[in-house]
Design a protein around this motif. Structure first.
Motif, PDB file in Angstrom:
ATOM      1  N   ALA A  22       0.822  -1.213   0.000  1.00  0.00           N
ATOM      2  CA  ALA A  22       0.000   0.000   0.000  1.00  0.00           C
ATOM      3  C   ALA A  22       0.857   1.264   0.000  1.00  0.00           C
ATOM      4  N   ALA A  23       1.850   1.324   0.893  1.00  0.00           N
ATOM      5  CA  ALA A  23       2.695   2.516   0.962  1.00  0.00           C
ATOM      6  C   ALA A  23       3.527   2.672  -0.304  1.00  0.00           C
ATOM      7  N   GLY A  24       4.023   1.549  -0.829  1.00  0.00           N
ATOM      8  CA  GLY A  24       4.823   1.623  -2.053  1.00  0.00           C
ATOM      9  C   GLY A  24       4.038   2.198  -3.216  1.00  0.00           C
ATOM     10  N   LEU A  25       2.814   1.723  -3.423  1.00  0.00           N
ATOM     11  CA  LEU A  25       1.993   2.235  -4.521  1.00  0.00           C
ATOM     12  C   LEU A  25       1.579   3.680  -4.273  1.00  0.00           C
ATOM     13  N   ALA A  26       1.375   4.058  -3.012  1.00  0.00           N
ATOM     14  CA  ALA A  26       1.006   5.444  -2.717  1.00  0.00           C
ATOM     15  C   ALA A  26       2.109   6.415  -3.156  1.00  0.00           C
ATOM     16  N   VAL A  27       3.351   5.998  -3.002  1.00  0.00           N
ATOM     17  CA  VAL A  27       4.473   6.859  -3.410  1.00  0.00           C
ATOM     18  C   VAL A  27       4.501   7.061  -4.927  1.00  0.00           C
ATOM     19  N   THR A  28       4.061   6.061  -5.678  1.00  0.00           N
ATOM     20  CA  THR A  28       4.189   6.130  -7.141  1.00  0.00           C
ATOM     21  C   THR A  28       3.335   7.221  -7.773  1.00  0.00           C
ATOM     22  N   ILE A  29       2.365   7.765  -7.053  1.00  0.00           N
ATOM     23  CA  ILE A  29       1.489   8.770  -7.675  1.00  0.00           C
ATOM     24  C   ILE A  29       2.240  10.057  -8.017  1.00  0.00           C
ATOM     25  N   VAL A  30       3.454  10.241  -7.475  1.00  0.00           N
ATOM     26  CA  VAL A  30       4.236  11.432  -7.842  1.00  0.00           C
ATOM     27  C   VAL A  30       4.602  11.421  -9.318  1.00  0.00           C
ATOM     28  N   ILE A  31       4.418  10.282  -9.988  1.00  0.00           N
ATOM     29  CA  ILE A  31       4.766  10.187 -11.403  1.00  0.00           C
ATOM     30  C   ILE A  31       3.956  11.164 -12.248  1.00  0.00           C
ATOM     31  N   ALA A  32       2.812  11.627 -11.763  1.00  0.00           N
ATOM     32  CA  ALA A  32       2.000  12.587 -12.505  1.00  0.00           C
ATOM     33  C   ALA A  32       2.748  13.899 -12.742  1.00  0.00           C
ATOM     34  N   ALA A  33       3.749  14.186 -11.890  1.00  0.00           N
ATOM     35  CA  ALA A  33       4.491  15.442 -12.016  1.00  0.00           C
ATOM     36  C   ALA A  33       5.623  15.359 -13.037  1.00  0.00           C
ATOM     37  N   VAL A  34       5.942  14.167 -13.526  1.00  0.00           N
ATOM     38  CA  VAL A  34       7.090  14.007 -14.433  1.00  0.00           C
ATOM     39  C   VAL A  34       6.979  14.890 -15.670  1.00  0.00           C
ATOM     40  N   PRO A  35       5.854  14.883 -16.402  1.00  0.00           N
ATOM     41  CA  PRO A  35       5.796  15.712 -17.607  1.00  0.00           C
ATOM     42  C   PRO A  35       5.518  17.190 -17.323  1.00  0.00           C
ATOM     43  N   ALA A  36       5.233  17.530 -16.054  1.00  0.00           N
ATOM     44  CA  ALA A  36       4.847  18.902 -15.717  1.00  0.00           C
ATOM     45  C   ALA A  36       6.035  19.800 -15.421  1.00  0.00           C
ATOM     46  N   VAL A  37       7.202  19.210 -15.156  1.00  0.00           N
ATOM     47  CA  VAL A  37       8.377  20.018 -14.830  1.00  0.00           C
ATOM     48  C   VAL A  37       9.195  20.266 -16.094  1.00  0.00           C
ATOM     49  N   PRO A  38       9.743  21.502 -16.262  1.00  0.00           N
ATOM     50  CA  PRO A  38      10.481  21.799 -17.494  1.00  0.00           C
ATOM     51  C   PRO A  38      11.850  21.142 -17.571  1.00  0.00           C
ATOM     52  N   SER A  39      12.464  20.899 -16.427  1.00  0.00           N
ATOM     53  CA  SER A  39      13.815  20.348 -16.410  1.00  0.00           C
ATOM     54  C   SER A  39      13.798  18.840 -16.593  1.00  0.00           C
ATOM     55  N   ALA A  40      14.603  18.352 -17.520  1.00  0.00           N
ATOM     56  CA  ALA A  40      14.715  16.908 -17.727  1.00  0.00           C
ATOM     57  C   ALA A  40      15.320  16.226 -16.509  1.00  0.00           C
ATOM     58  N   THR A  41      16.250  16.915 -15.841  1.00  0.00           N
ATOM     59  CA  THR A  41      16.869  16.356 -14.641  1.00  0.00           C
ATOM     60  C   THR A  41      15.843  16.190 -13.521  1.00  0.00           C
ATOM     61  N   ALA A  42      15.006  17.207 -13.325  1.00  0.00           N
ATOM     62  CA  ALA A  42      13.965  17.123 -12.306  1.00  0.00           C
ATOM     63  C   ALA A  42      12.959  16.033 -12.654  1.00  0.00           C
ATOM     64  N   ALA A  43      12.620  15.914 -13.930  1.00  0.00           N
ATOM     65  CA  ALA A  43      11.678  14.878 -14.358  1.00  0.00           C
ATOM     66  C   ALA A  43      12.236  13.492 -14.058  1.00  0.00           C
ATOM     67  N   MET A  44      13.506  13.283 -14.317  1.00  0.00           N
ATOM     68  CA  MET A  44      14.121  11.988 -14.029  1.00  0.00           C
ATOM     69  C   MET A  44      14.162  11.722 -12.535  1.00  0.00           C
ATOM     70  N   ALA A  45      14.412  12.758 -11.720  1.00  0.00           N
ATOM     71  CA  ALA A  45      14.441  12.581 -10.260  1.00  0.00           C
ATOM     72  C   ALA A  45      13.065  12.158  -9.746  1.00  0.00           C
ATOM     73  N   ILE A  46      12.007  12.795 -10.248  1.00  0.00           N
ATOM     74  CA  ILE A  46      10.652  12.426  -9.829  1.00  0.00           C
ATOM     75  C   ILE A  46      10.323  11.009 -10.267  1.00  0.00           C
ATOM     76  N   LEU A  47      10.711  10.676 -11.488  1.00  0.00           N
ATOM     77  CA  LEU A  47      10.470   9.328 -11.995  1.00  0.00           C
ATOM     78  C   LEU A  47      11.171   8.284 -11.133  1.00  0.00           C
ATOM     79  N   ILE A  48      12.374   8.586 -10.689  1.00  0.00           N
ATOM     80  CA  ILE A  48      13.126   7.658  -9.847  1.00  0.00           C
ATOM     81  C   ILE A  48      12.440   7.480  -8.492  1.00  0.00           C
ATOM     82  N   VAL A  49      11.897   8.570  -7.920  1.00  0.00           N
ATOM     83  CA  VAL A  49      11.155   8.458  -6.651  1.00  0.00           C
ATOM     84  C   VAL A  49       9.956   7.528  -6.829  1.00  0.00           C
ATOM     85  N   ALA A  50       9.229   7.700  -7.934  1.00  0.00           N
ATOM     86  CA  ALA A  50       8.081   6.825  -8.195  1.00  0.00           C
ATOM     87  C   ALA A  50       8.520   5.376  -8.323  1.00  0.00           C
ATOM     88  N   CYS A  51       9.665   5.153  -8.959  1.00  0.00           N
ATOM     89  CA  CYS A  51      10.161   3.791  -9.142  1.00  0.00           C
ATOM     90  C   CYS A  51      10.643   3.178  -7.830  1.00  0.00           C
TER      91      CYS A  51
END
Length: 404
Positions: A273-302
């Motif tokens: 449950a907690a693991g899947l709850a963290v993955t919802i941050v993936i919605a922010a990946v395409p919303a940030v202009p920086s590719a580095t920030a997008a990859m960091a958010i994607l890694i948190v979701a993963c």
């Protein structure tokens, strides 16, 4: 399992050069989902076979079949032929999860399964990591066809080692999971249980995220973040590295917690449950202009997804027990792989209609949020079903003393 996931994800690497030049996004979505048509459908067949045969040899035969089908994809010349070989790869790979669940259920007790499953799941993340990194470099230099020849024929080197070292000793967990005196439970006996549907829904929601990554992440990085194929090979491998690490760490922690007397139910449900709850941050990946920030958010979701994967198969193996683990795993993996043909198609349609990936990521977050609530509120206690009493007419009876 690492090789299994290299082979199911290799077309997504080839897609970086196929899309636009040979296939449209809609055609590519169909090809990326074709594997999962047969893979999901054959879970029932594979689960039935595994419960009645030697899982070791069933795994070996399936491995040989899917490796040869992978290699043959390199000679495919058009949409129809690639489609056929992807379907055949799915048929071969369908034996993997029911087979390893049967092996684990027989050879590992409850406290060991978390770590054992985490190691298996590390393989499913290391596979895409290797496939994305080396496959991307291979495609950038030699084109897409050699990718399938190298992966398909190269994988066969694993087979002699499995035949030599596959488990042959008596099942170590046999005393902890008594064999039913009556007939083995059937699919209908499993389907009637709410906890079976909870495990199916949970894997469905989690795998929607996973199969998006496996099929469309390389194209997203190349098209929307404007990575070169070589840069995509490096960056696209990072989410799998962090997922595998999180899975191993969470598996080790859950192993120690249960060994020290923590409730199996609490440990398993917290991870999922907690693991899947963290993955919802993936919605922010395409919303940030920086590719580095997008990859960091994607890694948190993963990382969140990695925590989830350390426990979800252990839940099924505990609930089903050796008597039903093949069928239950097959049923669960069927529903868990329906997103394999939904996510690529939906993503392809969204990209085709909107020209970008934003809403595709939003859909992922919504689906995984449903999964988190499912494990928290819909899944009951994680305890082995007493199938002898169940089939004898007692409802909901369980083997005592298996969990706290």
């Amino acid at each position: 399992m690492a090789i299994n996931y290299v082979d199911r994800g290799n077309l997504s690497i080839a897609a970086t050069v196929l899309e636009g030049k040979i296939f449209s996004p809609l055609q590519l979505g169909t090809l990326l989902s074709a594997f999962f048509w047969s893979y999901a459908a054959f879970q029932f067949v594979s689960g039935w076979i595994v419960d009645r045969t030697d899982a070791n040899w069933t795994l070996a035969i399936g491995f040989l079949f899917w490796s040869l089908a992978t290699a043959a994809t390199g000679w495919a010349s058009g949409f129809a032929s690639i489609l056929v070989f992807r379907v055949l790869v799915g048929v071969g790979e369908s034996v993997a999860y029911p087979a390893y669940s049967k092996i684990f259920s027989r050879h590992f007790d409850e406290k060991q399964r978390g770590m054992a499953n985490a190691l298996i799941d590390c393989g499913t993340k290391i596979g895409p990591l290797i496939g994305t990194f080396l496959g991307g470099l291979l495609v950038a230099r030699y084109g897409w066809q050699p990718l399938f020849w190298v992966l398909g024929f190269g994988a066969l080197l694993w087979l002699p080692f499995w035949i030599k070292w596959m488990p042959r000793e008596e099942a170590r967990a046999a005393e902890a999971a008594p064999k039913p005196a009556g007939p083995l439970p059937g699919y209908w006996d499993i389907i009637r249980r709410r906890d079976a549907w909870a495990t199916c829904l949970g894997l469905f929601c989690a795998n929607y995220l996973w199969y998006f990554l496996l099929t469309w992440l390389p194209s997203y990085l190349v098209q929307e973040r404007h990575f070169t194929i070589s840069k995509m090979a490096w960056a696209g491998a990072l989410p799998y590295l962090f997922t595998a690490t999180a899975t191993a760490v969470a598996g080790a922690i859950s192993y120690r917690a249960i060994a020290r007397g923590a409730s199996t139910t609490r440990v398993r449900k917290t991870c999922t449950a907690a693991g899947l709850a963290v993955t919802i941050v993936i919605a922010a990946v395409p919303a940030v202009p920086s590719a580095t920030a997008a990859m960091a958010i994607l890694i948190v979701a993963c990382i969140g997804y990695g925590v989830y994967t350390s426990s979800h198969w252990a839940i099924t193996q505990t609930l089903a027990g050796p008597a039903a683990v093949g069928k239950w795993s097959g049923l669960m993996n069927f529903w868990g792989n329906v997103p394999g043909f939904i996510a690529p198609q939906v993503t392809g349609w969204i990209v085709y209609r909107t020209g970008h990936f934003f809403w595709a990521f939003v859909v992922i977050a919504c689906v995984t949020l449903v999964g988190a609530f499912n494990y928290l509120f819909f899944l009951g206690r994680v305890e082995t079903v007493d199938w002898e009493r169940e089939l004898g007419g007692a409802s909901g009876a369980r083997i005592p003393g298996r969990t706290g």
